[in-house]
Design an enzyme around this catalytic site. Sequence first.
Site, short mmCIF file in Angstrom:
data_model
loop_
_atom_site.label_atom_id
_atom_site.label_comp_id
_atom_site.label_asym_id
_atom_site.label_seq_id
_atom_site.Cartn_x
_atom_site.Cartn_y
_atom_site.Cartn_z
N GLY A 65 0.78 -1.24 0.00
CA GLY A 65 0.00 0.00 0.00
C GLY A 65 0.81 1.29 0.00
CG ASN A 120 1.19 3.75 -5.73
OD1 ASN A 120 1.53 4.82 -6.22
ND2 ASN A 120 1.76 2.59 -6.07
CB ILE A 162 -9.55 -9.04 -13.16
CG1 ILE A 162 -8.15 -9.53 -13.48
CG2 ILE A 162 -10.30 -8.38 -14.33
CD1 ILE A 162 -7.62 -9.36 -14.82
CG ASN A 210 -4.60 0.04 -12.41
OD1 ASN A 210 -4.31 -0.26 -11.24
ND2 ASN A 210 -4.02 -0.56 -13.44
CG HIS A 253 0.58 -1.15 -15.39
ND1 HIS A 253 0.34 -2.40 -14.84
CD2 HIS A 253 1.46 -1.35 -16.41
CE1 HIS A 253 1.04 -3.30 -15.50
NE2 HIS A 253 1.72 -2.70 -16.45
CD GLU A 295 4.14 2.59 -9.33
OE1 GLU A 295 3.12 2.32 -8.69
OE2 GLU A 295 4.98 1.74 -9.65
C1 GAR Z 1 2.88 -0.69 -7.75
O1 GAR Z 1 4.13 -0.69 -8.37
C2 GAR Z 1 1.77 -0.66 -8.78
O2 GAR Z 1 2.07 0.13 -9.90
C3 GAR Z 1 1.68 -2.10 -9.15
O3 GAR Z 1 1.81 -2.79 -7.94
C4 GAR Z 1 2.62 -2.03 -7.04
C5 GAR Z 1 1.86 -1.84 -5.76
O4 GAR Z 1 2.66 -1.21 -4.81
N1 GAR Z 1 0.45 -2.41 -9.80
C6 GAR Z 1 0.35 -3.23 -10.85
O5 GAR Z 1 1.28 -3.85 -11.29
C7 GAR Z 1 -1.06 -3.35 -11.41
N2 GAR Z 1 -1.05 -3.93 -12.70
P1 GAR Z 1 2.04 -0.56 -3.52
O6 GAR Z 1 1.15 -1.64 -2.87
O7 GAR Z 1 3.20 -0.22 -2.68
O8 GAR Z 1 1.23 0.64 -3.95
#
Ligand code: GAR
Length: 203
Positions: free
Chosen positions: A12, A14, A95, A110, A112, A177
């Site tokens: 988590g 982000n 999904i 979202n 990515h 991100e």
């Molecule tokens: C992030 O890098 C996000 O972009 C990716 O998962 C990670 C989650 O990190 N998402 C994907 O690959 C979706 N297709 P976080 O839990 O620290 O935010």
Amino acid sequence: MLNLAILISGRGSNMKAILEAIRSNKLKGIKKVIVISNKSDAPGLKIARDEFGVQTVAVTTKAKEDFENELLSVLNRYDFGVNDTLICLAGFMRIIGPTIINKFRHKIVNIHPSLLPSFKGLNAQRQALDAGVKISGCTVHFVDTGVDTGPIILQKCVPVLSYDTDQTLSDRILVLEHEAYVTAIELISSNRIKVKNNKVIEN
Ligand code: GAR
């Protein structure tokens, strides 16, 4: 004013960047927030609860249709309606099906870790390294019924270095991100963008 439903599956970071931006008033116009995870042990749930005092819910139903209905009923229970809610997928590794996507049209975003439409799906950073690209980055986009498709809101890029590993490239992208997600939510909450012909344009 916008309600945010942040969906996570793991650490988590982000989500944390978004919650920090709200707390520091960098992200304005947010009414209330809920954090929902498909994993009851997602570390991000504890961060949301303990560090930010945010309502959290785990929806761990396995079957696809039951999961969708349960998610909708959680949003309903906490009064996150279609008209004033943005659903933010933040490392949400399940999904979302058409029932929710069609109901929340252009109200689900979202993030990515690649410059879409390149390197959709899992391990996007590894895919970028394997392809030998010299620039990668991250994309925030509206979610449609495809996987990592949908109108692109914004992208940020980083160089790919010859000695990069999955970890170093992921770390470099992750910093961007956090900025990109907050900026994208700000663009939406301040009503500065709209979708026309499947593209995001300024209002
Ligand atoms: C992030 O890098 C996000 O972009 C990716 O998962 C990670 C989650 O990190 N998402 C994907 O690959 C979706 N297709 P976080 O839990 O620290 O935010």
